[in-house]
Scaffold this active site. Structure first.
Site, short mmCIF file in Angstrom:
data_model
loop_
_atom_site.label_atom_id
_atom_site.label_comp_id
_atom_site.label_asym_id
_atom_site.label_seq_id
_atom_site.Cartn_x
_atom_site.Cartn_y
_atom_site.Cartn_z
N ASP A 112 6.61 43.67 1.79
CA ASP A 112 6.90 43.35 0.65
C ASP A 112 7.10 41.68 0.26
O ASP A 112 7.91 41.46 0.26
CB ASP A 112 8.66 44.07 0.17
CG ASP A 112 8.86 43.95 -0.57
OD1 ASP A 112 8.66 43.90 -1.52
OD2 ASP A 112 10.15 45.21 -0.13
N PRO A 156 7.98 50.72 -10.09
CA PRO A 156 7.27 50.61 -9.12
C PRO A 156 7.18 48.45 -8.82
O PRO A 156 8.55 48.29 -8.38
CB PRO A 156 6.78 51.33 -8.28
CG PRO A 156 6.21 52.03 -8.80
CD PRO A 156 5.99 52.05 -9.61
N GLU A 210 0.56 42.02 0.48
CA GLU A 210 0.67 42.97 -0.11
C GLU A 210 1.13 43.93 0.70
O GLU A 210 1.07 44.37 1.83
CB GLU A 210 -1.01 43.22 0.27
CG GLU A 210 -1.48 44.39 0.08
CD GLU A 210 -1.21 45.54 -1.52
OE1 GLU A 210 -1.26 46.12 -1.82
OE2 GLU A 210 -1.52 44.32 -1.91
N GLN A 264 1.74 55.07 -3.09
CA GLN A 264 1.38 55.60 -3.80
C GLN A 264 -0.11 56.12 -3.39
O GLN A 264 -0.32 56.40 -2.70
CB GLN A 264 0.75 54.14 -4.74
CG GLN A 264 -0.27 52.89 -3.79
CD GLN A 264 -0.20 51.67 -4.32
OE1 GLN A 264 0.39 51.47 -5.51
NE2 GLN A 264 -0.38 50.78 -3.74
N ASP A 305 0.14 39.78 -8.93
CA ASP A 305 -1.09 40.54 -9.21
C ASP A 305 -0.72 41.77 -9.15
O ASP A 305 -0.62 42.04 -7.26
CB ASP A 305 -2.67 39.96 -8.47
CG ASP A 305 -3.89 41.07 -8.56
OD1 ASP A 305 -4.13 42.18 -9.41
OD2 ASP A 305 -4.97 41.02 -7.54
N SER A 306 0.00 42.24 -9.59
CA SER A 306 0.73 43.35 -9.02
C SER A 306 0.61 44.72 -9.94
O SER A 306 -0.67 43.99 -11.11
CB SER A 306 2.50 42.84 -9.30
OG SER A 306 2.57 43.05 -10.92
#
Length: 282
Positions: free
Chosen positions: A142, A167, A111, A36, A160-161
């Site tokens: 992942d 995605p 993470e 990202q 906590d996304s």
């Protein structure tokens, strides 16, 4: 969407032309990670601003308005949360709040983007030593894959996304919820942020429907979060006989929170009437 050089502001635009913005002193840097685009800004009144793929993740002054309601309601509702899994949360705020609970023996944080962890450690005053806590087990992996493959069992799972679009969609799927349910102990709680109540209503409903197919009971609640299109929604999945409507007051008194108030836990469940009716029909 993004930084406006002329206006010296960063604005995140939501659906239907609704925006949330901050006045910016300067852009500190921008980097394209493996996953990202990561941007960091110095704001006029809220400290540093972390942005991922154009979406506000947090501002240093006020980030507790997100991390406290994400973490403490489930931690205080669980009778004895010892082993906790965090998926996402690379800034360290969720890990920090989890480790404030004396019952916690181990907190695993998974993470996917190592760069987020690296930048947060170097530039953000958020984790406050959480990454160095001996109870913390930080993994770069992942989260979907990790949850599916791990042999560990957890008392609490916290997701906590990023927002439940693009995605992060997999983290809001029935298949992922089934993996989480399987990896919870006999009495367990699962919590995820679920987007803006007003602007991601359909995504909230989809996630709620999927969770209801998996968990023994599902709760929804909302909270006003600084930097987000509030009120912001959260979903809680229950395995076993844990009562999420009640929290353990004796543990709550030690925390000294700024935003979430355990003494007014019932106020979490206030939801705009039309949204509540949609959820009840879901």
């Amino acid at each position: 969407m993004g930084f406006n050089e002329r206006e010296r502001a960063f604005v995140e635009w939501y659906p239907r032309g609704y925006g949330v913005g901050f006045k910016v002193k300067r852009k500190l840097f921008e980097v394209q990670t493996e996953y990202q685009k990561l941007e960091l800004y110095e704001t006029e009144g809220f400290g540093k601003l972390l942005v991922l793929d154009g979406t506000v993740q947090l501002v240093e002054r006020g980030e507790e308005s997100y991390h406290e309601p994400l973490v403490h309601p489930v931690m205080l509702a669980h009778p004895n949360p010892r082993n906790v899994l965090i998926i996402g949360g690379g800034d360290g705020g969720t890990l920090r709040e989890v480790l404030r609970h004396e019952t916690v023996e181990k907190a695993t944080m998974v993470e996917i983007d190592e760069k987020v962890i690296e930048v947060s450690k170097l530039y953000l005053d958020v984790a406050k030593g959480a990454f160095e806590d001996p109870r913390a087990d930080v993994k770069v992996d992942d989260g979907v894959k990790y949850l599916k493959e791990t042999d560990e069992r957890f008392d609490v799972i916290i997701v906590d996304s990023t927002d439940p679009v693009g995605p992060a969609k997999l983290l809001f799927s029935e298949e992922f919820y089934r993996s989480a349910y399987e990896k919870l102990n006999g009495r367990g709680l699962y919590v995820t942020q679920a987007g803006s109540v007003y602007l991601f209503t359909n995504e909230l409903l989809d996630a709620y429907r999927a969770m209801k197919k998996v968990f023994d009971k599902v709760y929804y609640f909302s909270f006003p979060v600084i930097g987000y299109a509030s009120p912001w929604s959260f979903l809680v999945g229950v395995k076993g006989d844990v009562d999420f409507t009640k929290v353990k007051g004796e543990r709550a008194g030690k925390l000294k929170l700024h935003y979430y108030d355990p003494e007014r836990h019932e106020t979490l469940f206030q939801m705009p009437r039309y949204v509540r009716e949609l959820l009840e029909r879901a």
